[in-house]
Design a protein around this motif. Structure first.
Motif, PDB file in Angstrom:
ATOM      1  N   ARG A   1      21.248  28.684  49.430  1.00 30.93           N
ATOM      2  CA  ARG A   1      22.046  27.698  48.715  1.00 30.93           C
ATOM      3  C   ARG A   1      22.615  28.259  47.421  1.00 30.93           C
ATOM      4  NH1 ARG A   1      17.471  24.501  49.901  1.00 30.93           N
ATOM      5  NH2 ARG A   1      16.920  24.445  47.695  1.00 30.93           N
ATOM      6  N   VAL A   2      22.304  29.510  47.088  1.00 29.23           N
ATOM      7  CA  VAL A   2      22.789  30.108  45.848  1.00 29.23           C
ATOM      8  C   VAL A   2      24.264  30.470  45.997  1.00 29.23           C
ATOM      9  CG1 VAL A   2      22.591  32.084  44.312  1.00 29.23           C
ATOM     10  CG2 VAL A   2      20.535  30.962  45.174  1.00 29.23           C
ATOM     11  N   ALA A   3      25.079  30.060  45.006  1.00 32.27           N
ATOM     12  CA  ALA A   3      26.513  30.336  45.074  1.00 32.27           C
ATOM     13  C   ALA A   3      26.774  31.830  45.020  1.00 32.27           C
ATOM     14  CB  ALA A   3      27.219  29.635  43.905  1.00 32.27           C
ATOM     15  N   ALA A   4      27.832  32.271  45.702  1.00 28.18           N
ATOM     16  CA  ALA A   4      28.147  33.696  45.767  1.00 28.18           C
ATOM     17  C   ALA A   4      29.399  34.048  44.977  1.00 28.18           C
ATOM     18  CB  ALA A   4      28.314  34.124  47.219  1.00 28.18           C
ATOM     19  N   VAL A   5      30.017  33.075  44.317  1.00 28.79           N
ATOM     20  CA  VAL A   5      31.220  33.305  43.531  1.00 28.79           C
ATOM     21  C   VAL A   5      30.984  32.779  42.123  1.00 28.79           C
ATOM     22  CG1 VAL A   5      33.662  32.750  43.261  1.00 28.79           C
ATOM     23  CG2 VAL A   5      32.718  33.157  45.542  1.00 28.79           C
ATOM     24  N   PRO A   6      31.215  33.576  41.072  1.00 27.80           N
ATOM     25  CA  PRO A   6      31.002  33.088  39.711  1.00 27.80           C
ATOM     26  C   PRO A   6      31.816  31.819  39.460  1.00 27.80           C
ATOM     27  CG  PRO A   6      31.389  35.450  39.710  1.00 27.80           C
ATOM     28  CD  PRO A   6      31.666  34.969  41.098  1.00 27.80           C
ATOM     29  N   PRO A   7      31.183  30.765  38.943  1.00 25.21           N
ATOM     30  CA  PRO A   7      31.910  29.509  38.745  1.00 25.21           C
ATOM     31  C   PRO A   7      32.872  29.531  37.563  1.00 25.21           C
ATOM     32  CG  PRO A   7      29.633  29.304  38.030  1.00 25.21           C
ATOM     33  CD  PRO A   7      29.746  30.633  38.690  1.00 25.21           C
ATOM     34  N   ASP A   8      32.725  30.505  36.656  1.00 22.83           N
ATOM     35  CA  ASP A   8      33.619  30.620  35.504  1.00 22.83           C
ATOM     36  C   ASP A   8      34.384  31.937  35.590  1.00 22.83           C
ATOM     37  OD1 ASP A   8      32.566  28.262  34.087  1.00 22.83           O
ATOM     38  OD2 ASP A   8      30.746  29.483  33.863  1.00 22.83           O
ATOM     39  N   PRO A   9      35.663  31.958  35.211  1.00 25.42           N
ATOM     40  CA  PRO A   9      36.365  33.248  35.116  1.00 25.42           C
ATOM     41  C   PRO A   9      35.801  34.065  33.968  1.00 25.42           C
ATOM     42  CG  PRO A   9      37.756  31.448  34.325  1.00 25.42           C
ATOM     43  CD  PRO A   9      36.527  30.820  34.887  1.00 25.42           C
ATOM     44  N   LEU A  10      35.641  35.360  34.194  1.00 28.14           N
ATOM     45  CA  LEU A  10      34.969  36.221  33.225  1.00 28.14           C
ATOM     46  C   LEU A  10      35.729  37.526  33.038  1.00 28.14           C
ATOM     47  CD1 LEU A  10      31.298  35.962  34.578  1.00 28.14           C
ATOM     48  CD2 LEU A  10      32.297  34.600  32.735  1.00 28.14           C
ATOM     49  N   LEU A  11      35.606  38.092  31.825  1.00 28.01           N
ATOM     50  CA  LEU A  11      36.018  39.464  31.558  1.00 28.01           C
ATOM     51  C   LEU A  11      34.765  40.331  31.569  1.00 28.01           C
ATOM     52  CD1 LEU A  11      38.620  39.017  28.676  1.00 28.01           C
ATOM     53  CD2 LEU A  11      39.074  40.003  30.929  1.00 28.01           C
ATOM     54  N   VAL A  12      34.807  41.413  32.315  1.00 32.55           N
ATOM     55  CA  VAL A  12      33.649  42.290  32.457  1.00 32.55           C
ATOM     56  C   VAL A  12      34.091  43.744  32.311  1.00 32.55           C
ATOM     57  CG1 VAL A  12      32.491  40.640  33.976  1.00 32.55           C
ATOM     58  CG2 VAL A  12      33.853  42.481  34.971  1.00 32.55           C
ATOM     59  N   ASP A  13      33.126  44.609  32.105  1.00 30.10           N
ATOM     60  CA  ASP A  13      33.378  46.045  32.095  1.00 30.10           C
ATOM     61  C   ASP A  13      32.980  46.620  33.446  1.00 30.10           C
ATOM     62  OD1 ASP A  13      34.356  46.583  29.435  1.00 30.10           O
ATOM     63  OD2 ASP A  13      32.352  46.095  28.705  1.00 30.10           O
ATOM     64  N   LEU A  14      33.906  47.356  34.050  1.00 31.80           N
ATOM     65  CA  LEU A  14      33.653  48.036  35.313  1.00 31.80           C
ATOM     66  C   LEU A  14      33.705  49.537  35.090  1.00 31.80           C
ATOM     67  CD1 LEU A  14      35.956  45.814  37.557  1.00 31.80           C
ATOM     68  CD2 LEU A  14      33.470  45.623  37.305  1.00 31.80           C
ATOM     69  N   ALA A  15      33.149  50.276  36.009  1.00 26.14           N
ATOM     70  CA  ALA A  15      33.123  51.732  35.860  1.00 26.14           C
ATOM     71  C   ALA A  15      34.531  52.311  35.775  1.00 26.14           C
ATOM     72  CB  ALA A  15      32.357  52.352  37.028  1.00 26.14           C
ATOM     73  N   ASP A  16      35.497  51.629  36.380  1.00 27.93           N
ATOM     74  CA  ASP A  16      36.864  52.159  36.391  1.00 27.93           C
ATOM     75  C   ASP A  16      37.820  51.345  35.524  1.00 27.93           C
ATOM     76  OD1 ASP A  16      36.557  50.035  38.090  1.00 27.93           O
ATOM     77  OD2 ASP A  16      37.586  50.939  39.797  1.00 27.93           O
ATOM     78  N   GLY A  17      37.286  50.537  34.588  1.00 25.04           N
ATOM     79  CA  GLY A  17      38.171  49.842  33.664  1.00 25.04           C
ATOM     80  C   GLY A  17      37.704  48.436  33.345  1.00 25.04           C
ATOM     81  N   LEU A  18      38.574  47.684  32.706  1.00 23.38           N
ATOM     82  CA  LEU A  18      38.298  46.292  32.387  1.00 23.38           C
ATOM     83  C   LEU A  18      38.459  45.462  33.652  1.00 23.38           C
ATOM     84  CD1 LEU A  18      37.789  44.249  30.037  1.00 23.38           C
ATOM     85  CD2 LEU A  18      40.268  44.044  29.853  1.00 23.38           C
ATOM     86  N   GLY A  19      37.543  44.527  33.868  1.00 24.52           N
ATOM     87  CA  GLY A  19      37.590  43.700  35.062  1.00 24.52           C
ATOM     88  C   GLY A  19      37.825  42.238  34.735  1.00 24.52           C
ATOM     89  N   LEU A  20      38.615  41.577  35.546  1.00 29.84           N
ATOM     90  CA  LEU A  20      38.880  40.154  35.422  1.00 29.84           C
ATOM     91  C   LEU A  20      38.413  39.482  36.707  1.00 29.84           C
ATOM     92  CD1 LEU A  20      40.112  37.697  34.023  1.00 29.84           C
ATOM     93  CD2 LEU A  20      42.369  38.444  34.830  1.00 29.84           C
TER      94      LEU A  20
END
Length: 416
Positions: free
Chosen positions: A33-52
């Motif tokens: 029952r755990v959701a698999a998609v973040p419910p809020d839009p987020l800015l994150v750091d990825l190994a290959d750049g900024l992630g949205l």
């Protein structure tokens, strides 16, 4: 509605303090029952750049810098011998028209109002290792419409922040320029292109030779919620003397860590010294988080198990407290009532009023970031290639999602 939520959090914190620290285990919902998609839009750091991250969409922006409010991202990409430059609205993903910048540039820092960007010819950072040696530093000032100013600054400098009126650019000047081992903070007049010293906290000019020079590690920078002040945590400062000690002739104290306070409106700087044992352990074991109202700044050294509360009005350490130690890189986020601390394999909740750990939750992977979602409704915990979100009050896991290449968390994306 907000008042009711705050009262509920405080009631829970009071109950936890009265009962002692609680370990929040066994409270995960059924994984099916755990959701698999973040419910809020987020800015994150990825190994290959900024992630949205927006729902199931994952956008990677290799060379980018986000505005202070997270509403926009400025990006660049090579275009022949030149550079394409554009702005992305994070809430919608809509991009502006691309403009062409002469030469090769990458975004370095954006003004507090989100309109001007300083670009450099190579990726640099004020919280990373010293840059390669050079005698001249090209800097381009641009906005979404194109080039506003092109500078060739003498010496080896790294842009840090704009003054609020766009009249100046704060930089770290590395010395000596060809073999840098120390740095000082200066402000470049964007009319003349000349760099000079900052003022003291009393708004007095710093005499020649009295500017402080720093060594060691710039660990983390935090902008005040009102965007008037930039706080940067520095550790491992052997034999350091602040400007105020140089001016007075005092020898200075045996301080190994401090918070450099840079006023973006009034162009002064002041260092808040942190007590022992701050600065003596690994730099990445140190972390900061500021309260939403900007009144207090918490600094933690999880390697030694110490947390300090700084009054941002007085620029003094009000108090310190002991917290359980944690290994590995440290992360923090805060709301009005709580400070959340993350280390290797654990997330802890600290009651901001009493500076006491009131809850902890083991996690099954090293933490790579912490942030609170809108209105503190969810606590996001970054892990190795994965993101999970918890109920901040109970610690229950609400969901998790695979995010390949995830290395850090920036912040929530505001609604449009």
């Amino acid at each position: 509605m907000m008042a009711k939520r705050t009262a509920t959090r405080r009631t829970l914190l009071s109950a936890l303090v009265g009962a002692g620290a609680a370990t929040l285990v066994g409270c995960d919902p059924d994984r099916s029952r755990v959701a698999a998609v973040p419910p809020d839009p987020l800015l994150v750091d990825l190994a290959d750049g900024l992630g949205l991250l927006r729902g199931a969409e994952r956008q990677v922006i290799p060379h980018a810098v986000a505005t202070a409010d997270g509403r926009s991202v400025y990006a660049s990409a090579p275009e022949g011998a030149d550079t394409a430059f554009w702005r992305i609205e994070t809430a919608t993903g809509v991009a502006s028209a691309r403009v062409r910048l002469p030469g090769r540039w990458v975004p370095q820092t954006v003004s507090a109002d989100g309109t001007w960007v300083a670009l450099t010819t190579e990726a640099v950072s004020v919280t990373a290792v010293s840059p390669a040696g050079r005698d001249v530093t090209p800097v381009l000032i641009a906005d979404a419409g194109g080039v506003r100013q092109r500078l060739r600054l003498p010496g080896n400098v790294v842009p840090e922040a704009f003054t609020h009126d766009h009249g100046g650019l704060f930089v770290l000047e590395w010395l000596p320029p060809q073999a840098p081992d120390r740095y000082r903070v200066r402000v470049v007049d964007l009319v003349t292109g000349v760099a000079g010293p900052l003022q003291t906290r009393l708004k007095q000019a710093i005499p020649a030779g009295a500017e402080e020079e720093m060594r060691g590690d710039g660990r983390q920078a935090v902008l005040a919620p009102d965007r008037r002040v930039l706080y940067t945590l520095y550790t491992h400062q052997p034999d350091h003397r602040h400007t105020r000690d140089r001016i007075s002739g005092r020898p200075g104290r045996d301080v190994h860590a401090f918070v450099h306070t840079l006023h973006l409106y009034e162009r002064w700087a002041y260092c808040v010294d942190l007590p022992h044992p701050f600065g003596e352990g690994p730099a990445d074991g140190h972390v900061m988080a500021i309260a939403p109202d900007g009144s207090r700044l918490h600094v933690a050294d999880l390697t030694s198990g110490t947390v300090a509360e700084i009054s941002t009005d007085e620029l003094t350490v009000r108090r310190t407290a002991a917290v359980p130690v944690a290994s590995g890189p440290a992360y923090a986020t805060a709301d009005d009532d709580r400070l959340f601390l993350g280390g290797a394999g654990v997330v802890r909740t600290v009651d901001a009023a009493g500076l006491r750990v009131v809850a902890e939750r083991p996690v099954d992977a090293p933490v790579t970031g912490l942030l609170l979602g809108p209105e503190s409704g969810r606590l996001y915990v970054g892990g190795r290639d994965a993101l999970r979100w918890l109920d901040p009050a109970s610690g229950a896991e609400l969901g998790r999602a695979a995010v390949p290449g995830l290395v850090g968390l920036r912040g929530p994306v505001p609604s449009s």
